[in-house]
Design a protein around this motif. Structure first.
Motif, PDB file in Angstrom:
ATOM      1  N   GLU A   1      -9.660  39.944  80.647  1.00 17.87           N
ATOM      2  CA  GLU A   1      -9.187  38.879  81.533  1.00 17.87           C
ATOM      3  C   GLU A   1      -7.804  38.396  81.099  1.00 17.87           C
ATOM      4  OE1 GLU A   1     -12.179  35.853  81.821  1.00 17.87           O
ATOM      5  OE2 GLU A   1     -13.779  37.300  82.214  1.00 17.87           O
ATOM      6  N   GLU A   2      -7.015  39.315  80.553  1.00 19.13           N
ATOM      7  CA  GLU A   2      -5.698  38.962  80.043  1.00 19.13           C
ATOM      8  C   GLU A   2      -4.608  39.660  80.849  1.00 19.13           C
ATOM      9  OE1 GLU A   2      -3.765  36.763  78.829  1.00 19.13           O
ATOM     10  OE2 GLU A   2      -4.971  36.670  76.989  1.00 19.13           O
ATOM     11  N   LYS A   3      -3.460  39.020  80.965  1.00 16.76           N
ATOM     12  CA  LYS A   3      -2.330  39.613  81.665  1.00 16.76           C
ATOM     13  C   LYS A   3      -1.755  40.772  80.844  1.00 16.76           C
ATOM     14  CE  LYS A   3      -0.997  35.299  83.948  1.00 16.76           C
ATOM     15  NZ  LYS A   3       0.071  34.269  84.090  1.00 16.76           N
ATOM     16  N   PRO A   4      -1.347  41.841  81.520  1.00 15.48           N
ATOM     17  CA  PRO A   4      -0.825  43.022  80.805  1.00 15.48           C
ATOM     18  C   PRO A   4       0.338  42.709  79.874  1.00 15.48           C
ATOM     19  CG  PRO A   4      -1.294  43.585  83.066  1.00 15.48           C
ATOM     20  CD  PRO A   4      -1.462  42.099  82.975  1.00 15.48           C
ATOM     21  N   ASP A   5       1.239  41.820  80.293  1.00 15.91           N
ATOM     22  CA  ASP A   5       2.387  41.526  79.439  1.00 15.91           C
ATOM     23  C   ASP A   5       1.969  40.792  78.167  1.00 15.91           C
ATOM     24  OD1 ASP A   5       1.817  39.241  81.120  1.00 15.91           O
ATOM     25  OD2 ASP A   5       3.684  38.362  80.382  1.00 15.91           O
ATOM     26  N   VAL A   6       0.921  39.976  78.262  1.00 15.38           N
ATOM     27  CA  VAL A   6       0.408  39.269  77.082  1.00 15.38           C
ATOM     28  C   VAL A   6      -0.213  40.271  76.111  1.00 15.38           C
ATOM     29  CG1 VAL A   6      -1.259  37.566  76.247  1.00 15.38           C
ATOM     30  CG2 VAL A   6       0.054  37.109  78.334  1.00 15.38           C
ATOM     31  N   VAL A   7      -0.945  41.216  76.660  1.00 17.03           N
ATOM     32  CA  VAL A   7      -1.557  42.251  75.831  1.00 17.03           C
ATOM     33  C   VAL A   7      -0.488  43.043  75.092  1.00 17.03           C
ATOM     34  CG1 VAL A   7      -2.940  44.364  75.827  1.00 17.03           C
ATOM     35  CG2 VAL A   7      -3.598  42.429  77.299  1.00 17.03           C
ATOM     36  N   THR A   8       0.510  43.499  75.833  1.00 16.80           N
ATOM     37  CA  THR A   8       1.585  44.298  75.228  1.00 16.80           C
ATOM     38  C   THR A   8       2.316  43.512  74.158  1.00 16.80           C
ATOM     39  OG1 THR A   8       1.885  45.533  77.286  1.00 16.80           O
ATOM     40  CG2 THR A   8       3.710  45.558  75.717  1.00 16.80           C
ATOM     41  N   ARG A   9       2.645  42.265  74.469  1.00 20.82           N
ATOM     42  CA  ARG A   9       3.384  41.421  73.526  1.00 20.82           C
ATOM     43  C   ARG A   9       2.563  41.162  72.267  1.00 20.82           C
ATOM     44  NH1 ARG A   9       3.672  37.181  76.518  1.00 20.82           N
ATOM     45  NH2 ARG A   9       5.522  37.919  77.630  1.00 20.82           N
ATOM     46  N   SER A  10       1.270  40.933  72.426  1.00 15.41           N
ATOM     47  CA  SER A  10       0.397  40.622  71.288  1.00 15.41           C
ATOM     48  C   SER A  10       0.204  41.833  70.386  1.00 15.41           C
ATOM     49  CB  SER A  10      -0.954  40.118  71.799  1.00 15.41           C
ATOM     50  OG  SER A  10      -0.793  38.971  72.603  1.00 15.41           O
ATOM     51  N   VAL A  11       0.008  42.999  70.998  1.00 16.90           N
ATOM     52  CA  VAL A  11      -0.124  44.228  70.213  1.00 16.90           C
ATOM     53  C   VAL A  11       1.159  44.478  69.414  1.00 16.90           C
ATOM     54  CG1 VAL A  11      -0.297  46.740  70.357  1.00 16.90           C
ATOM     55  CG2 VAL A  11      -1.847  45.299  71.707  1.00 16.90           C
ATOM     56  N   LYS A  12       2.276  44.350  70.073  1.00 18.55           N
ATOM     57  CA  LYS A  12       3.554  44.589  69.404  1.00 18.55           C
ATOM     58  C   LYS A  12       3.754  43.628  68.240  1.00 18.55           C
ATOM     59  CE  LYS A  12       8.564  44.771  70.139  1.00 18.55           C
ATOM     60  NZ  LYS A  12       9.677  44.576  71.098  1.00 18.55           N
ATOM     61  N   PHE A  13       3.388  42.362  68.436  1.00 19.40           N
ATOM     62  CA  PHE A  13       3.568  41.377  67.367  1.00 19.40           C
ATOM     63  C   PHE A  13       2.698  41.725  66.160  1.00 19.40           C
ATOM     64  CE2 PHE A  13       2.473  37.355  65.226  1.00 19.40           C
ATOM     65  CZ  PHE A  13       3.750  36.954  64.849  1.00 19.40           C
ATOM     66  N   GLY A  14       1.434  42.051  66.415  1.00 22.95           N
ATOM     67  CA  GLY A  14       0.540  42.399  65.318  1.00 22.95           C
ATOM     68  C   GLY A  14       1.019  43.609  64.544  1.00 22.95           C
ATOM     69  N   GLU A  15       1.461  44.640  65.252  1.00 26.58           N
ATOM     70  CA  GLU A  15       1.943  45.852  64.595  1.00 26.58           C
ATOM     71  C   GLU A  15       3.247  45.600  63.844  1.00 26.58           C
ATOM     72  OE1 GLU A  15       2.112  48.642  67.794  1.00 26.58           O
ATOM     73  OE2 GLU A  15      -0.009  49.214  67.586  1.00 26.58           O
ATOM     74  N   THR A  16       4.101  44.740  64.400  1.00 32.34           N
ATOM     75  CA  THR A  16       5.366  44.418  63.739  1.00 32.34           C
ATOM     76  C   THR A  16       5.120  43.724  62.404  1.00 32.34           C
ATOM     77  OG1 THR A  16       6.576  44.234  65.825  1.00 32.34           O
ATOM     78  CG2 THR A  16       7.513  43.094  63.920  1.00 32.34           C
ATOM     79  N   ILE A  17       4.207  42.749  62.388  1.00 35.51           N
ATOM     80  CA  ILE A  17       3.880  42.047  61.148  1.00 35.51           C
ATOM     81  C   ILE A  17       3.312  43.025  60.118  1.00 35.51           C
ATOM     82  CG2 ILE A  17       2.382  40.302  60.103  1.00 35.51           C
ATOM     83  CD1 ILE A  17       4.744  39.150  61.681  1.00 35.51           C
ATOM     84  N   ALA A  18       2.432  43.898  60.553  1.00 36.00           N
ATOM     85  CA  ALA A  18       1.849  44.889  59.644  1.00 36.00           C
ATOM     86  C   ALA A  18       2.931  45.787  59.047  1.00 36.00           C
ATOM     87  CB  ALA A  18       0.806  45.730  60.376  1.00 36.00           C
ATOM     88  N   ASN A  19       3.851  46.230  59.868  1.00 34.84           N
ATOM     89  CA  ASN A  19       4.936  47.092  59.400  1.00 34.84           C
ATOM     90  C   ASN A  19       5.834  46.378  58.390  1.00 34.84           C
ATOM     91  OD1 ASN A  19       4.129  49.269  60.972  1.00 34.84           O
ATOM     92  ND2 ASN A  19       5.434  48.697  62.699  1.00 34.84           N
ATOM     93  N   GLU A  20       6.170  45.136  58.695  1.00 34.26           N
ATOM     94  CA  GLU A  20       7.062  44.381  57.808  1.00 34.26           C
ATOM     95  C   GLU A  20       6.397  44.114  56.455  1.00 34.26           C
ATOM     96  OE1 GLU A  20       9.634  42.039  61.272  1.00 34.26           O
ATOM     97  OE2 GLU A  20       8.070  40.963  60.149  1.00 34.26           O
ATOM     98  N   ILE A  21       5.128  43.759  56.474  1.00 32.32           N
ATOM     99  CA  ILE A  21       4.413  43.508  55.226  1.00 32.32           C
ATOM    100  C   ILE A  21       4.262  44.793  54.420  1.00 32.32           C
ATOM    101  CG2 ILE A  21       2.139  42.890  54.282  1.00 32.32           C
ATOM    102  CD1 ILE A  21       2.038  40.618  56.329  1.00 32.32           C
TER     103      ILE A  21
END
Length: 453
Positions: A151-171
């Motif tokens: 029940e989530e908007k596609p842009d929210v999903v994309t943005r959230s996935v990208k944020f999580g992966e970005t944090i993982a990469n930086e750490i």
């Protein structure tokens, strides 16, 4: 969405991969938000982390502790900006770069962000996991993403996935500079020259491994995650002595005397906390699981759950660095060698000896560090039952059952973990007592970080 998520979490329970409550709702939110998000996603990824560690070859308590430090931190940093009260640790830790922050005013689904971050960071720390294990990580990530995206908007999903992966990469990029990167491939480095002075550790006759070298002798040189832990003084040790009237002799005589009269319950305590990394999730994984047990009882929101895993992860990671720093400063022998030489040549300890020096106890240090942070979060009188090894068959060699242990506080559990090594015959009293004291310091330093806005 509520029903779909409950169906997902309960389906995992049914296939017996992970066990956690299906009672809390998981809802997408906007940064920041006062809405409550349940801890189920955090719990499921913590259990996956321990599953991966247990099923991956070359598992050691040292490497597992390091992985938990960064995996727990990643969990926290992927959701912290959704909390009204918690503060990011970005820039607070040793040589830590400032992490990416969410786009101002944009909507994020923190379950999706955490999910993406955990899947990414676990794979990065366990590239040597089998395809079957890696497939389990991918499957869990896809199932959680599907449920949380319904029940989530596609842009929210994309943005959230990208944020999580970005944090993982930086750490992970930051972690690569700490001295422990890829250390699962060099558990017993051949360039280390073992000290041979009186009282030095020697390869055990009856050990947990066949290695003729000690485990990760350079681990104490790794960078601490918490700056303050790097400045803790190495504690003093009772000096070696062959004199029967010395403190040293008395320490080992006590181990010898106790091992001759172990009760059935004391044997169960020794076996319960043994946490042999070749067969279990290892000591730091045991502490991470105590955090899971705590969350299932306390049922906090997602943000406090993530903070719990972050604190426990940081505490056990630094506990093993400082403990190993001490171990390889003194390179001290374990009871079996001393007892066989000076007290009773036929002595056999109850539990086989691990492949590294004695002082201080890793069990005691990491258990105390974890207990200190859990107490700060959940109080001095938090009772719980430790079911970490529930369901394991009896230890046939020792004729001892794995029975769950109940405690009235986290510190009570830490003290029993330390005491178990004395009962096992592989640590003297000073190893455990000093380990508990040093672990408490490490836990306090973790607690002293700025966790609140």
């Amino acid at each position: 969405m509520k029903n779909s998520l409950k169906h997902f979490f309960c389906s995992i329970f049914v296939v017996s991969l992970f066990f956690f409550s299906c009672t809390s709702d998981v809802m997408p939110v906007v940064t920041p938000t006062p809405k409550i998000i349940g801890a189920e996603t955090a719990i499921s990824w913590a259990e996956m982390t321990n599953f991966v560690a247990k099923k991956t070859t070359s598992n050691t308590p040292t490497y597992a502790s390091r992985a938990l430090g960064y995996i727990g931190l990643t969990m926290y940093e992927t959701v912290v900006h959704g909390s009204l009260t918690q503060k990011s640790l970005s820039g607070q830790l040793s040589e830590m770069p400032f992490l990416t922050v969410p786009d101002r005013g944009a909507t994020y689904n923190w379950v999706i962000a955490m999910n993406a971050g955990q899947a990414a960071i676990i794979k990065k720390f366990y590239p040597h996991a089998s395809e079957a294990v890696t497939g389990m990580i991918t499957l869990q990530a896809s199932e959680i993403l599907a449920a949380a995206s319904k029940e989530e908007k596609p842009d929210v999903v994309t943005r959230s996935v990208k944020f999580g992966e970005t944090i993982a990469n930086e750490i992970f990029e930051w972690a690569k500079t700490d001295g422990g990167d890829g250390s699962y491939a060099r558990n017993f480095p051949t360039d280390y020259v073992m000290p041979t002075s009186p009282g030095s550790w020697t390869v055990p006759v009856r050990g947990q491994t066949s290695s003729k070298l000690p485990l990760h002798p350079y681990w104490g040189k790794n960078r601490n995650l918490v700056r303050a832990d790097a400045f803790l003084f190495t504690p003093p040790m009772i000096p070696h002595s062959d004199d029967p009237q010395s403190q040293c002799y008395a320490q080992f005589l006590e181990v010898y005397s106790k091992n001759k009269i172990l009760t059935d319950e004391e044997k169960e305590i020794a076996v319960w906390w043994s946490d042999d990394p070749a067969e279990t999730i290892a000591p730091p994984g045991h502490s991470y699981n105590l955090a899971t047990i705590t969350l299932k009882k306390a049922q906090p929101d997602l943000f406090k759950a993530a903070e719990t895993y972050a604190r426990v992860g940081l505490s056990v990671a630094d506990a093993f660095i400082n403990c190993w720093r001490c171990k390889y400063t003194y390179f001290s022998q374990r009871p079996a060698a001393y007892i066989a030489r000076h007290i009773d040549a036929s002595y056999i300890m109850f539990w086989p000896e691990p492949p590294f020096p004695a002082f201080i106890s890793g069990h005691a240090t990491q258990a105390a560090a974890a207990a200190t942070v859990l107490t700060d979060l959940y109080g001095n009188n938090f009772s719980f039952t430790d079911n970490t090894h529930e369901g394991r068959p009896n230890n046939a060699l020792r004729g001892t059952a794995y029975r769950s242990r109940s405690f009235n506080s986290f510190w009570e559990a830490a003290e029993e973990s330390a005491y178990s090594r004395f009962l096992g015959g592989i640590h003297a009293r000073q190893d455990n007592e000093v380990g508990l004291a040093e672990g408490r310091k490490i836990g306090r330093n973790v607690n002293a970080l700025t966790w609140k806005k």
